[in-house]
Design an enzyme around this catalytic site. Structure first.
Site, short mmCIF file in Angstrom:
data_model
loop_
_atom_site.label_atom_id
_atom_site.label_comp_id
_atom_site.label_asym_id
_atom_site.label_seq_id
_atom_site.Cartn_x
_atom_site.Cartn_y
_atom_site.Cartn_z
CG HIS A 151 61.64 67.61 12.18
ND1 HIS A 151 63.23 66.91 12.34
CD2 HIS A 151 61.59 68.11 13.39
CE1 HIS A 151 63.66 67.84 13.32
NE2 HIS A 151 63.41 68.98 13.96
CD GLU A 161 62.03 73.42 18.58
OE1 GLU A 161 60.80 74.22 19.50
OE2 GLU A 161 61.94 72.37 19.00
#
Length: 400
Positions: free
Chosen positions: A204, A280
């Site tokens: 990202h 994550e």
């Protein structure tokens, strides 16, 4: 809807026939968590008999967990998988009753079989070796003595000798003679395996925490993209649209990934599919802190984390071993869903590094030896024989 369980099973013989044992593990397909383990030293037997015994134990363990479940069996024995799938005949008299018994444990229409390479069957292989080690010492395998605990790390199983591996191959070849063609060879000499599933891995774009190098996982504040991050997402979207190879977009559920994925998907004219397994690591009490701040506040926990993939961050975070199991399950699910396609996975540092590490067969400590910049691109291709090929790592040329 019936619950789904995964069974991984293996068996081995040191002599073929010789002292033999089996191992089996039942996994949750969503999380990769090991729900049950079984292993046993069975005396003198062949490799194939031990493998069938492992299958029986795995199916029974799955049935005991949920008699109504559907079960997907994964084994590195081509013989057992093809025979139980009904594609190969069962000629050997020692295996006919074992196969017949396996077919009665659960209804056959609720059990499917898949061959996987030995490298992806490490947990069951480790259990089988532990069972044989126990038998060598005149004992039976006990769960409390196992190094392949329910939270098994994603490290290597005890290695078999070259002679043992050669004996395994010879025995299997003898059993499958005149039943089916051999499995395709592995390596650069392999035949055309078709179009691989290719994962383009996009980290990202930046958030406010990124340039400060703060721990930012799935247990923190879920920050949005910064202005820099939004520009990175748009630049990446333009580059990927120009290439025209991406056929689908899958994103971590965290906000920074969804925003990055949305920018790309809008350019490509596709929808974004959310995959929770791509989130994550949960860094526990370290969320939002810099490395130096963690070193000051939790020095012992940090040292343990740096030294072992099984150590978790302070306060109930996820270990890298736990993340690896989650990513492995997610990877396999996405490979099956996007076979032969190129798919963009918008995710985070640890998932991308883990996918790269697993593709290379690298040890867990390699996670600390890779650089992944914000909005960087990496790529891994997955072939039908179980091999993977790293094609790109940390490319930021589209941001210049």
């Amino acid at each position: 809807m019936a619950r789904e369980l995964i069974v991984e099973a293996d068996g081995g013989s040191r002599g073929n026939p010789g002292p033999a044992g089996y191992g089996a593990v039942v996994l949750d397909p969503a999380t990769g968590e090991a729900l049950a383990e079984a292993a046993e030293f069975i005396g003198t037997a062949t490799n194939n008999v031990a493998e069938y015994k492992g299958l029986l134990a795995g199916l029974r363990a799955a049935r005991d967990l949920d008699p109504e479940a559907t079960v997907h069996v994964r084994m590195d024995s081509k013989l057992v998988v093809e025979q139980m799938s009904g594609r190969w005949k069962i000629k050997h008299p020692d295996m006919k009753p074992l196969a017949a018994e396996a077919a009665t444990i659960l209804p056959p229409d609720r059990v499917t079989y898949e061959w996987i390479p030995r490298a992806r069957n490490k947990h069951a292989d480790r259990l089988a070796n532990e069972a044989m080690d126990a038998g060598k010492n005149g004992k039976q395998w006990e769960p409390r003595d196992s190094r392949a605990a329910l939270a098994a790390p994603a490290d290597a199983a005890p290695a078999r000798s070259a002679a043992a591996r050669a004996a395994d191959a010879a025995a299997e070849a003898a059993e499958v003679a005149d039943t089916a063609p051999a499995a395709p060879p592995v390596g650069w000499g392999s035949p055309d395996l078709g179009t691989p599933a290719t994962f383009v891995l996009l980290r990202h774009g930046e958030t406010a925490l990124t340039p400060q190098k703060r721990f930012s996982g799935s247990g923190g504040t879920d920050p949005e993209l910064s202005a820099v991050g939004r520009r990175q997402a748009e630049a990446t979207a333009a580059a990927l649209a120009a290439r025209g190879t991406v056929q689908a977009v899958v994103s971590s559920p965290l906000r920074r990934c969804q925003e990055t994925a949305g920018a790309v998907a809008a350019r490509l004219g596709v929808d974004v599919r959310i995959e929770d397994g791509l989130r994550e690591t949960d860094f526990g009490a370290w969320e939002g802190l810099t490395f130096a701040e963690v070193r000051e506040r939790y020095p012992d926990d940090l040292d343990a984390w740096l030294g072992s993939a099984k150590a978790a961050p302070t306060g109930g975070g996820e270990s890298f071993a736990t993340v690896a199991r989650r990513i492995t399950v997610t990877r396999d699910k996405l490979i099956a869903r996007y076979a032969g396609k190129t798919v963009l996975l918008v995710t985070h540092v640890t998932p991308i590094k883990t996918l790269v590490r697993l593709a290379l067969g690298a040890p867990p400590e390699s996670l600390f030896r890779m650089e992944l910049s914000a909005a960087s691109l990496s790529a891994v291709a997955y072939y039908s024989d179980g091999n993977a090929s790293l094609r790109l790592l940390n490319d930021t040329s589209h941001l210049r």
